[in-house]
Scaffold this motif. Structure first.
Motif, PDB file in Angstrom:
ATOM      1  N   PHE A 156       0.833  -1.197   0.000  1.00 10.17           N
ATOM      2  CA  PHE A 156       0.000   0.000   0.000  1.00 10.17           C
ATOM      3  C   PHE A 156       0.873   1.254   0.000  1.00 10.17           C
ATOM      4  O   PHE A 156       0.660   2.184  -0.767  1.00 10.17           O
ATOM      5  N   ALA A 157       1.871   1.255   0.867  1.00  8.67           N
ATOM      6  CA  ALA A 157       2.695   2.452   1.045  1.00  8.67           C
ATOM      7  C   ALA A 157       3.472   2.813  -0.216  1.00  8.67           C
ATOM      8  O   ALA A 157       3.580   3.998  -0.585  1.00  8.67           O
ATOM      9  N   SER A 158       4.016   1.811  -0.893  1.00  8.20           N
ATOM     10  CA  SER A 158       4.817   2.107  -2.079  1.00  8.20           C
ATOM     11  C   SER A 158       3.952   2.475  -3.277  1.00  8.20           C
ATOM     12  O   SER A 158       4.480   2.825  -4.340  1.00  8.20           O
ATOM     13  N   GLY A 159       2.643   2.433  -3.105  1.00 12.72           N
ATOM     14  CA  GLY A 159       1.750   2.842  -4.178  1.00 12.72           C
ATOM     15  C   GLY A 159       1.630   4.350  -4.322  1.00 12.72           C
ATOM     16  O   GLY A 159       0.966   4.841  -5.242  1.00 12.72           O
ATOM     17  N   PHE A 160       2.275   5.082  -3.429  1.00  7.84           N
ATOM     18  CA  PHE A 160       2.274   6.537  -3.492  1.00  7.84           C
ATOM     19  C   PHE A 160       3.675   7.030  -3.832  1.00  7.84           C
ATOM     20  O   PHE A 160       4.670   6.479  -3.359  1.00  7.84           O
ATOM     21  N   VAL A 161       3.746   8.068  -4.663  1.00  3.48           N
ATOM     22  CA  VAL A 161       5.054   8.614  -5.037  1.00  3.48           C
ATOM     23  C   VAL A 161       5.572   9.515  -3.928  1.00  3.48           C
ATOM     24  O   VAL A 161       4.798  10.023  -3.100  1.00  3.48           O
ATOM     25  N   ASP A 162       6.889   9.719  -3.884  1.00  7.16           N
ATOM     26  CA  ASP A 162       7.481  10.526  -2.814  1.00  7.16           C
ATOM     27  C   ASP A 162       7.637  11.992  -3.194  1.00  7.16           C
ATOM     28  O   ASP A 162       8.429  12.725  -2.592  1.00  7.16           O
ATOM     29  N   ASP A 163       6.861  12.423  -4.184  1.00  2.90           N
ATOM     30  CA  ASP A 163       6.879  13.826  -4.629  1.00  2.90           C
ATOM     31  C   ASP A 163       5.746  14.575  -3.927  1.00  2.90           C
ATOM     32  O   ASP A 163       4.571  14.311  -4.167  1.00  2.90           O
ATOM     33  N   GLU A 164       6.106  15.537  -3.078  1.00  2.00           N
ATOM     34  CA  GLU A 164       5.080  16.243  -2.300  1.00  2.00           C
ATOM     35  C   GLU A 164       4.194  17.129  -3.156  1.00  2.00           C
ATOM     36  O   GLU A 164       3.137  17.589  -2.696  1.00  2.00           O
ATOM     37  N   THR A 165       4.578  17.370  -4.412  1.00  2.00           N
ATOM     38  CA  THR A 165       3.734  18.181  -5.299  1.00  2.00           C
ATOM     39  C   THR A 165       2.739  17.329  -6.076  1.00  2.00           C
ATOM     40  O   THR A 165       1.935  17.866  -6.846  1.00  2.00           O
TER      41      THR A 165
END
Length: 228
Positions: A156-165
């Protein structure tokens, strides 16, 4: 010319090479031609040990099943069925997280795989001994497999990118911290698994209490109402 003391090929060598390929490149990387090249043998020689690629992948999957700790289901172990299910699930997930690419094969069920069948047998037997009706014990075995393999199929967690924009608050007002999930993958995924596992077992415990009178269930202590 003298024959080599050790055979050039064995089931263990083939399974080891296939497992390494699955771990590093995924299921699609495995073929008899590729395995033969990795092992430095001719393709047909693999068929002396396995009929086809599917049998090789079954053996790889069964090797992972063999890593699952089943000691908690031993009648002499002493753990109750709730604790046993929890500890089994943790061990099973640990084995899968080491080899996530083989999970789709494991998710199909044990088939004829010996280690996989031992897992199914241990879970079912322990639940029946605990007082669950056979049908319900079957459901519990299926439920645990769905939950554990499902949790290992993806993060689940790695399904989001680490770009805050990436997550505009106008579009996603509640995802302001979602970009932090990827770097906290292990904590998030383990926390989610443990939360779901506790909820699952607590739900089963409620069903268990409704099965039959306490005196008919192994390991259950009848409570005496206050004032008596």
């Amino acid at each position: 010319m003298a024959r080599p003391r050790k055979p050039l090929l064995s089931r263990d060598r083939i399974v080891g090479a296939a497992s390494a390929l699955v771990d590093s490149e995924g299921l699609g990387a495995v073929s008899t031609r590729r395995l033969a090249a990795e092992l430095g043998v001719s393709g047909p020689s693999l068929y002396n040990h396995f009929r086809n690629k599917d049998e090789i992948l079954d053996a790889v999957a069964d090797g992972v099943s063999a890593k699952v700790d089943l000691s908690m289901f031993d009648p002499a172990d002493g753990r109750d069925w709730r604790t046993a299910l929890h500890d089994y699930a943790v061990s099973y997930r640990a084995a899968l997280t080491e080899h996530p690419n083989i999970v789709p094969v494991l998710a199909r069920g044990p088939g004829r795989r010996p280690a996989g069948l031992r897992v199914a047998d241990a879970v079912f037997g322990a639940m029946v001994r605990a007082g669950w009706p056979p049908a319900q014990a079957t459901y519990i075995g299926a439920l645990m497999r769905y939950f554990i393999t499902g949790s290992a199929l993806g993060s689940f967690a790695s399904g989001f990118v680490d770009d805050e924009t990436a997550y505009d608050p106008e579009d996603y007002p509640h995802l302001g911290q979602a970009h932090l999930l990827a770097e906290r993958r292990q904590k998030v995924d383990e926390g989610a698994f443990e939360t779901g596992l506790r909820a699952l077992i607590e739900g089963l415990a409620l069903q268990y209490e409704q099965l039959s009178p306490a005196k008919e269930r192994p390991g259950t202590v009848r409570r005496t109402p206050k004032g008596r």
